[in-house]
Design an enzyme around this catalytic site. Structure first.
Site, PDB file in Angstrom:
ATOM      1  N   GLU A   1       6.096  12.502  -4.140  1.00  0.00           N
ATOM      2  CA  GLU A   1       5.656  13.846  -4.522  1.00  0.00           C
ATOM      3  C   GLU A   1       4.309  14.220  -3.893  1.00  0.00           C
ATOM      4  O   GLU A   1       3.321  14.472  -4.593  1.00  0.00           O
ATOM      5  CB  GLU A   1       5.601  13.982  -6.050  1.00  0.00           C
ATOM      6  CG  GLU A   1       6.979  13.874  -6.671  1.00  0.00           C
ATOM      7  CD  GLU A   1       7.012  14.233  -8.152  1.00  0.00           C
ATOM      8  OE1 GLU A   1       5.970  14.163  -8.818  1.00  0.00           O
ATOM      9  OE2 GLU A   1       8.095  14.590  -8.638  1.00  0.00           O
TER      10      GLU A   1
ATOM     11  N   GLU B   1      15.282  12.693  -8.308  1.00  0.00           N
ATOM     12  CA  GLU B   1      14.911  12.333  -9.684  1.00  0.00           C
ATOM     13  C   GLU B   1      15.400  13.406 -10.637  1.00  0.00           C
ATOM     14  O   GLU B   1      15.382  14.595 -10.316  1.00  0.00           O
ATOM     15  CB  GLU B   1      13.386  12.255  -9.846  1.00  0.00           C
ATOM     16  CG  GLU B   1      12.703  11.112  -9.173  1.00  0.00           C
ATOM     17  CD  GLU B   1      11.191  11.136  -9.446  1.00  0.00           C
ATOM     18  OE1 GLU B   1      10.758  11.681 -10.487  1.00  0.00           O
ATOM     19  OE2 GLU B   1      10.438  10.632  -8.597  1.00  0.00           O
TER      20      GLU B   1
END
Ligand code: GLA
Ligand code: ZN
Length: 691
Positions: free
Chosen positions: A158, A314
């Site tokens: 991320e 995710e």
């Protein structure tokens, strides 16, 4: 005609189903790995993402590498037919590194350096951080990039944030020199004469700061562009040693939902496959439809970045522990939420995480294996059931929807419009404006791409520009060609205001689109939260094909004049009552609409886009009435269509299928006519692709 894309990995040409796996947290208990492998097989999981935050476990001391646990992990996975996305661990660093080389730590915009801790807080420019990353990545690549279990690289985690250290200031100046060539050009682009900001030496130029400069719009915009470029540069630095050893292994990095900080459209060019992390706040009262539409938009955005299948890297198998309220997924929602991603083009369903951590900040985050440590949980059964469903969907791998509608959303427009200090500083609601348009299409089951101004628009029939405030001359020219060539264009208020460096277009708004739209936007005002106006459709009066009605307007009203466009609706109130609020301009072979005010009533958008898609001959996934909260999405290989009917309404629903014969992909049964949808139900139907 559809293109069928190759699987993300030829090693695993089926739906990938699995989770982030952090056995580096359990090295003290070797039994855990064996038990996890048993449970993964039981849950129908065939892939894990490993090593994401494992730098301390891989290099516990500077230059001392401990790969034995990773060797064993990958071998055991391979023995058991489970594959791995192997991470580079740069998302967090060992304490020894921060202690010895403080330059790896990020400096905030207030010019204060962070202490060691947390994650995602490194400088992307720091030579030491780059060197340490390159060394470890090269070792990982040499050791594992031909390992049978490894299907690809998960780069860092991320990416986001920015650093204002001296290295980054230097890099920013170099970036600006490259872009502008001279200080004169920079001063002109930033309108530096304002408040006497003219720079006379490059060393005077700095990144924006709360206690320094923060109101030069062109500078803010360039800083954000620089942050994107510097982050991508770091990513490229990370993958160089990996690609040097095995260029075939795909690289990805997990993106976040329409993350504002980085221009993902630029980032997308550097990754082999798009992956992203989706955490919907399901079951927030009265907002299931909003949440479903927002995540549908995001899935479409991530598919559109490469116009090919993406990865749901995710998602939570149950709840998160960082949202204000942590709701459990109600029965059915796990399957619905996961298959929503698949419906929009994901070829994977992956979770954070496999096994719950025992301590620290994510110990109560949902995981496939709970602290109880066994398979006898509701969450585990939901995951296992989904694994079985995904096994039956292999023929969908590589398929994408056929898309005739696109919404234009540029990151730099989003940054600029929100920074502009314009008609509504107390809430301009750019994202909501985009969603208002998107949602109407989603509710009708119209496949939609989310595109940028560099994309080719020629394949679309309908192009929508919500608040395209920053619009370059060349984008205007491309859009004009699109309309002249027969396309339908919808542009909203506050579009075509500034160019590339946030300088206003002179000579009348909407700048480069004024001629295309046949209007001049003279002035715009913001409304207070408790104020409203009305949009009055002419309806059956002038042109009988338009729907009649009066629709509430909130927040933004622009006063426009027709310069050749036909007026479809007018304002109902205030001193501009009777002036145009919605116009249609026949231009070349196409039509260009301008919506001058923010209509707040969703029924307007349904009626408006309903008419436009009928007029433009755009295919809906199903030519049938869809109840509120139910949508239909499409994937296709050009011969067979796969229609996902998804029920987010929170109650049982039913629809009537259009005339074609369908087969329920899961049961194999032929279906015609009525289709029942349980609460949070999903049906996947197959039909022959329409001629
Ligand atoms: C993000 C991160 C994960 C984890 C999850 C929790 O997506 O990438 O490491 O923290 O959030 O929801
Ligand atoms: Zn820095």
């Amino acid at each position: 005609m559809t293109t069928l894309y190759p699987p993300i990995s030829f090693k695993l040409p089926v739906f990938m189903h699995g989770a982030d796996y952090n056995p580096d947290q359990w090295l003290h208990d070797p039994a855990v790995l064996e038990e996890d492998i048993r449970l993964m097989k039981l849950a129908g999981c065939n892939v894990v993402s490993i090593g994401i935050f494992a730098w301390s476990a891989l290099e516990p001391e500077e230059g001392v590498f401990t790969f034995e646990w990773m060797d064993r992990l990958l071998d055991r996975l391979a023995d058991n037919g489970i594959f791995a996305w192997l991470a580079t661990p740069s998302g967090a660093r060992p304490a020894w590194m921060s202690e010895k080389y403080p330059e790896v730590l990020r400096v905030e915009s207030n010019r204060r350096r962070n202490l060691h801790g947390m994650r995602h807080n490194h400088c992307f420019t720091s030579p030491v951080y780059r060197e340490k990353t390159a060394i470890l990545n090269a070792k990982l690549a040499e050791r594992y990039s031909r390992h049978p279990a490894v299907v690809g690289w998960h780069i860092s985690n991320e990416f986001g944030g920015e650093c204002h250290c001296d290295y980054c200031q230097e890099a920013f100046r170099a970036w600006l020199k490259q872009k502008y060539g001279s200080l004169d050009n920079l001063n002109a682009a930033w309108w530096a004469a304002f408040w006497s900001h003219t720079y006379t030496s490059w060393t005077q130029v700095e990144s924006p700061a709360p206690h320094g400069e923060s109101m030069v719009h062109g500078q803010n915009l360039d800083w954000r562009r620089f942050v994107t470029d510097q982050t991508i540069d770091f990513y490229k630095h990370e993958i160089a040693p990996l690609k040097a050893v095995n260029p075939e292994l795909p690289c990805t990095t997990n993106f976040m939902d329409w993350f504002e900080g980085l221009d993902y459209r630029r980032f997308a060019e550097a990754v082999d496959v798009i992956s992203w992390d989706a955490y919907p706040t399901w079951h927030k009262p009265a907002s299931e439809g909003d949440i479903a539409a927002w995540f549908a938009f995001n899935h479409d955005l991530f598919r559109s970045l490469k116009k090919k299948p993406f990865m749901l890297m995710e998602s939570t198998p149950s709840l998160t522990n960082w949202q204000p309220i942590s709701k459990l997924k109600k029965p059915g929602m796990h399957r619905l939420s996961s298959l929503q991603a698949v419906a929009h083009g994901s070829d994977t369903v992956q979770y954070f995480q496999w096994r719950k951590s025992r301590g620290s900040s994510e110990k109560f985050h949902g995981a496939v294996v709970d602290h109880a440590g066994h398979e006898h949980t509701r969450v585990f059964s939901d995951v296992a059931r989904l694994g079985a469903t995904l096994k039956g969907l292999t023929e969908l791998i590589g398929t994408v929807p056929v898309v005739e509608t696109a919404i234009l959303c540029d990151w730099d427009n989003r940054w600029a419009v929100k920074d502009a200090q314009g008609p509504r500083n107390s809430g301009l609601h750019y994202e909501e404006t985009v969603l208002q348009q998107y949602r109407a299409l989603w509710e009708m089951g119209v496949p939609t791409d989310i595109v940028g101004s560099q994309d080719d628009f020629s394949a679309y029939k309908l192009l929508i520009l919500p608040m395209a405030y920053l619009l370059r001359e060349e984008t205007g020219a491309a859009i004009d060609r699109f309309v002249q060539g027969g396309g339908t264009l919808v542009t909203t208020y506050w579009s075509g205001i500034v160019g590339d460096s946030d300088l206003c277009h002179l000579g009348g708004f909407p700048g480069p689109l004024r001629n295309t739209l046949g209007i001049w936007a003279e002035e715009i005002e913001g409304l207070y939260d408790d104020e409203s106006n009305r949009l009055i459709m002419f309806g059956n009066g002038k042109d009988s094909s338009w729907f009649p009605g009066s629709y509430e307007i909130r927040e933004l009203c622009e006063r426009i004049h027709s310069e050749g466009a036909e007026v479809i609706a007018v304002y109902g109130d205030d001193f501009y009552r009777g002036e145009p609020a919605l116009t249609e301009h026949r231009h070349g072979n196409g039509k260009a609409y301008y919506l001058a005010a923010r209509v707040s009533d969703p029924s307007f958008y349904r009626a408006f886009y309903g008419k436009l898609i009928r007029d433009a001959g755009i295919c809906r996934t199903l030519e049938t009435e869809l109840p509120e909260g139910v949508t239909a999405q499409l994937r296709s290989d050009g011969e067979s269509d796969y229609v996902f009917v998804l029920n987010f309404s929170g109650q049982e629903e039913g629809i009537t299928l259009d005339a074609e014969p369908y087969v329920d992909l899961e049961s194999g049964e032929a279906i015609t006519g009525a289709l029942a949808l349980p609460r949070y139900g999903v049906r996947i139907l197959k039909r022959k692709t329409r001629a």
